[in-house]
Design a protein around this motif. Structure first.
Motif, mmCIF file in Angstrom:
data_model
loop_
_atom_site.group_PDB
_atom_site.id
_atom_site.type_symbol
_atom_site.label_atom_id
_atom_site.label_comp_id
_atom_site.label_asym_id
_atom_site.label_seq_id
_atom_site.Cartn_x
_atom_site.Cartn_y
_atom_site.Cartn_z
ATOM 1 N N GLY A 4 9.032 -6.429 -16.716
ATOM 2 C CA GLY A 4 9.640 -6.849 -17.434
ATOM 3 C C GLY A 4 11.251 -6.327 -17.514
ATOM 4 N N ASP A 5 11.688 -6.698 -18.981
ATOM 5 C CA ASP A 5 13.257 -5.708 -19.405
ATOM 6 C C ASP A 5 12.874 -4.539 -19.295
ATOM 7 O OD1 ASP A 5 14.346 -8.411 -19.521
ATOM 8 O OD2 ASP A 5 14.648 -8.559 -21.670
ATOM 9 N N GLY A 6 13.722 -3.151 -18.665
ATOM 10 C CA GLY A 6 13.235 -2.684 -18.568
ATOM 11 C C GLY A 6 12.427 -1.833 -17.995
ATOM 12 N N GLY A 7 12.052 -2.306 -16.354
ATOM 13 C CA GLY A 7 11.436 -2.226 -16.111
ATOM 14 C C GLY A 7 9.202 -1.711 -16.416
ATOM 15 N N ALA A 8 9.390 -2.663 -17.141
ATOM 16 C CA ALA A 8 8.103 -2.110 -17.867
ATOM 17 C C ALA A 8 7.362 -3.227 -17.169
ATOM 18 C CB ALA A 8 8.321 -2.586 -19.591
ATOM 19 N N CYS A 9 5.872 -2.595 -16.374
ATOM 20 C CA CYS A 9 4.508 -3.681 -15.999
ATOM 21 C C CYS A 9 3.753 -4.702 -17.299
ATOM 22 C CB CYS A 9 3.872 -2.830 -14.660
ATOM 23 S SG CYS A 9 2.982 -4.165 -14.046
ATOM 24 N N PRO A 64 1.029 -1.390 0.395
ATOM 25 C CA PRO A 64 -0.004 0.065 -0.471
ATOM 26 C C PRO A 64 0.675 1.183 0.127
ATOM 27 C CG PRO A 64 -0.703 -1.451 1.873
ATOM 28 C CD PRO A 64 0.424 -2.108 0.510
ATOM 29 N N GLY A 65 -0.039 2.219 -0.909
ATOM 30 C CA GLY A 65 1.328 3.865 -0.687
ATOM 31 C C GLY A 65 2.490 3.107 -2.231
ATOM 32 N N ASP A 66 2.429 2.190 -2.379
ATOM 33 C CA ASP A 66 3.727 2.102 -3.121
ATOM 34 C C ASP A 66 3.078 3.304 -4.568
ATOM 35 O OD1 ASP A 66 5.483 1.602 -5.298
ATOM 36 O OD2 ASP A 66 6.196 -0.525 -4.242
ATOM 37 N N PRO A 67 4.054 4.176 -4.654
ATOM 38 C CA PRO A 67 3.951 5.224 -6.283
ATOM 39 C C PRO A 67 3.615 3.464 -7.296
ATOM 40 C CG PRO A 67 6.385 5.378 -5.478
ATOM 41 C CD PRO A 67 6.070 4.489 -4.874
ATOM 42 N N ALA A 68 4.451 2.727 -6.952
ATOM 43 C CA ALA A 68 3.945 1.997 -8.679
ATOM 44 C C ALA A 68 2.572 1.370 -9.222
ATOM 45 C CB ALA A 68 5.228 0.489 -8.844
ATOM 46 N N LEU A 69 1.568 1.291 -7.323
ATOM 47 C CA LEU A 69 0.360 1.591 -8.241
ATOM 48 C C LEU A 69 -0.523 2.059 -8.874
ATOM 49 C CD1 LEU A 69 -0.299 0.488 -4.394
ATOM 50 C CD2 LEU A 69 -0.313 -0.850 -6.227
ATOM 51 N N GLU A 70 -0.127 3.774 -8.851
ATOM 52 C CA GLU A 70 -0.680 3.855 -9.876
ATOM 53 C C GLU A 70 -0.021 4.022 -11.117
ATOM 54 O OE1 GLU A 70 -3.024 6.568 -8.570
ATOM 55 O OE2 GLU A 70 -3.612 5.417 -6.578
ATOM 56 N N ARG A 71 1.668 4.236 -10.719
ATOM 57 C CA ARG A 71 1.976 4.617 -12.057
ATOM 58 C C ARG A 71 2.135 3.179 -13.114
ATOM 59 N NH1 ARG A 71 7.218 4.251 -10.115
ATOM 60 N NH2 ARG A 71 6.936 1.910 -10.482
ATOM 61 N N ASP A 72 1.986 2.275 -11.883
ATOM 62 C CA ASP A 72 2.045 0.763 -13.177
ATOM 63 C C ASP A 72 0.546 0.064 -13.252
ATOM 64 O OD1 ASP A 72 4.805 1.064 -14.299
ATOM 65 O OD2 ASP A 72 5.412 0.204 -11.788
ATOM 66 N N VAL A 73 0.467 0.256 -11.610
ATOM 67 C CA VAL A 73 -0.611 -1.002 -11.113
ATOM 68 C C VAL A 73 -2.155 -0.069 -12.362
ATOM 69 C CG1 VAL A 73 -2.087 -2.160 -9.841
ATOM 70 C CG2 VAL A 73 0.403 -2.317 -10.276
ATOM 71 N N ALA A 74 -2.546 1.302 -12.199
ATOM 72 C CA ALA A 74 -3.637 1.625 -11.814
ATOM 73 C C ALA A 74 -4.025 1.444 -13.521
ATOM 74 C CB ALA A 74 -4.067 2.468 -11.389
ATOM 75 N N PRO A 75 -2.547 1.793 -14.434
ATOM 76 C CA PRO A 75 -2.941 1.347 -16.212
ATOM 77 C C PRO A 75 -3.757 0.745 -16.742
ATOM 78 C CG PRO A 75 -1.049 3.520 -15.560
ATOM 79 C CD PRO A 75 -1.891 2.721 -14.472
ATOM 80 N N LEU A 76 -2.994 -0.841 -15.934
ATOM 81 C CA LEU A 76 -3.610 -1.711 -16.509
ATOM 82 C C LEU A 76 -4.853 -2.578 -15.915
ATOM 83 C CD1 LEU A 76 -0.111 -4.311 -16.489
ATOM 84 C CD2 LEU A 76 -1.081 -2.995 -18.661
ATOM 85 N N VAL A 104 -9.148 -13.943 -7.100
ATOM 86 C CA VAL A 104 -8.667 -13.661 -8.157
ATOM 87 C C VAL A 104 -8.925 -12.336 -8.053
ATOM 88 C CG1 VAL A 104 -6.773 -13.452 -10.342
ATOM 89 C CG2 VAL A 104 -7.278 -15.117 -8.566
ATOM 90 N N ASP A 105 -9.269 -11.437 -7.926
ATOM 91 C CA ASP A 105 -10.104 -10.143 -8.166
ATOM 92 C C ASP A 105 -9.902 -9.420 -9.577
ATOM 93 O OD1 ASP A 105 -10.259 -10.267 -5.504
ATOM 94 O OD2 ASP A 105 -10.559 -8.642 -5.041
ATOM 95 N N ASP A 106 -8.703 -9.025 -10.147
ATOM 96 C CA ASP A 106 -8.458 -9.404 -11.019
ATOM 97 C C ASP A 106 -7.255 -9.343 -11.641
ATOM 98 O OD1 ASP A 106 -10.409 -6.856 -12.029
ATOM 99 O OD2 ASP A 106 -9.713 -6.161 -9.972
ATOM 100 N N LEU A 107 -7.169 -9.932 -13.261
ATOM 101 C CA LEU A 107 -5.901 -10.662 -14.037
ATOM 102 C C LEU A 107 -5.479 -10.327 -15.109
ATOM 103 C CD1 LEU A 107 -3.598 -12.421 -13.932
ATOM 104 C CD2 LEU A 107 -4.548 -13.963 -14.566
ATOM 105 N N VAL A 108 -4.768 -8.878 -15.371
ATOM 106 C CA VAL A 108 -4.594 -8.509 -16.745
ATOM 107 C C VAL A 108 -3.250 -8.104 -17.289
ATOM 108 C CG1 VAL A 108 -4.432 -5.988 -15.701
ATOM 109 C CG2 VAL A 108 -5.538 -6.563 -18.245
ATOM 110 N N THR A 109 -3.245 -8.703 -18.489
ATOM 111 C CA THR A 109 -1.598 -8.452 -18.779
ATOM 112 C C THR A 109 -1.860 -7.536 -20.171
ATOM 113 O OG1 THR A 109 -1.087 -10.942 -18.777
ATOM 114 C CG2 THR A 109 -0.112 -9.894 -20.596
#
Length: 146
Positions: free
Chosen positions: A57-62, A13-25, A81-86
């Motif tokens: 992945g390589d280069g840090g892409a979620c 919780p609170g990790d900036p990656a949630l907004e940056r990486d997880v939210a868009p997916l 599993v609430d959500d699973l998205v690639t």
């Protein structure tokens, strides 16, 4: 150079990656979820035990993300599993299968009897993925808007 296997990580919780990486997916799967609504949902759901696990992945892409939680039910302990998205650009690359395998291992370590999830009736691509990973249709999920 061969691509390396993705890094599978849990985001606190609170990790900036949630907004940056997880939210868009997550919004690929749930486009009605605004950025503010995602933030509110993530905070409330993580307080209820939801874990976001992401594949980088390589280069840090979620490349993929799953929101999941362990539940004690009358059917036994399960990993839901609430959500699973690639990410669309990473589909059919195997990363979804690697993330799913990581979830299955977590379920075993947590003493779960199975993994369960809901999938929209029109999401045929997801259905093919779940069947390919030996999931069976075991129930109908009913809903009532209130």
């Amino acid at each position: 150079m061969e691509p390396t296997e993705p890094d599978i990580v849990d985001l606190a919780p609170g990790d900036p990656a949630l907004e940056r990486d997880v939210a868009p997916l997550i919004r690929v799967l749930r486009p009605q979820l605004t950025p503010a609504a995602f933030t509110a949902f993530a905070a409330e759901a993580q307080a209820q035990g939801l874990v976001f696990t992401a594949a980088y992945g390589d280069g840090g892409a979620c490349l993929a993300v799953a929101g999941h939680r362990v539940l004690a039910t009358s059917r036994g302990r399960l990993l839901f599993v609430d959500d699973l998205v690639t990410a669309p650009a990473a589909r059919s690359s195997g990363v979804g299968g690697l993330l799913f395998a990581a979830l299955a291992e977590r379920a075993r370590r947590a003493g779960c009897v199975r993994i369960e999830l809901d999938s929209g009736t029109a999401n045929h691509g997801a259905h093919r993925f779940y069947h390919a990973h030996r999931m069976a249709v075991t129930a109908l999920h009913f809903g009532l808007e209130v």
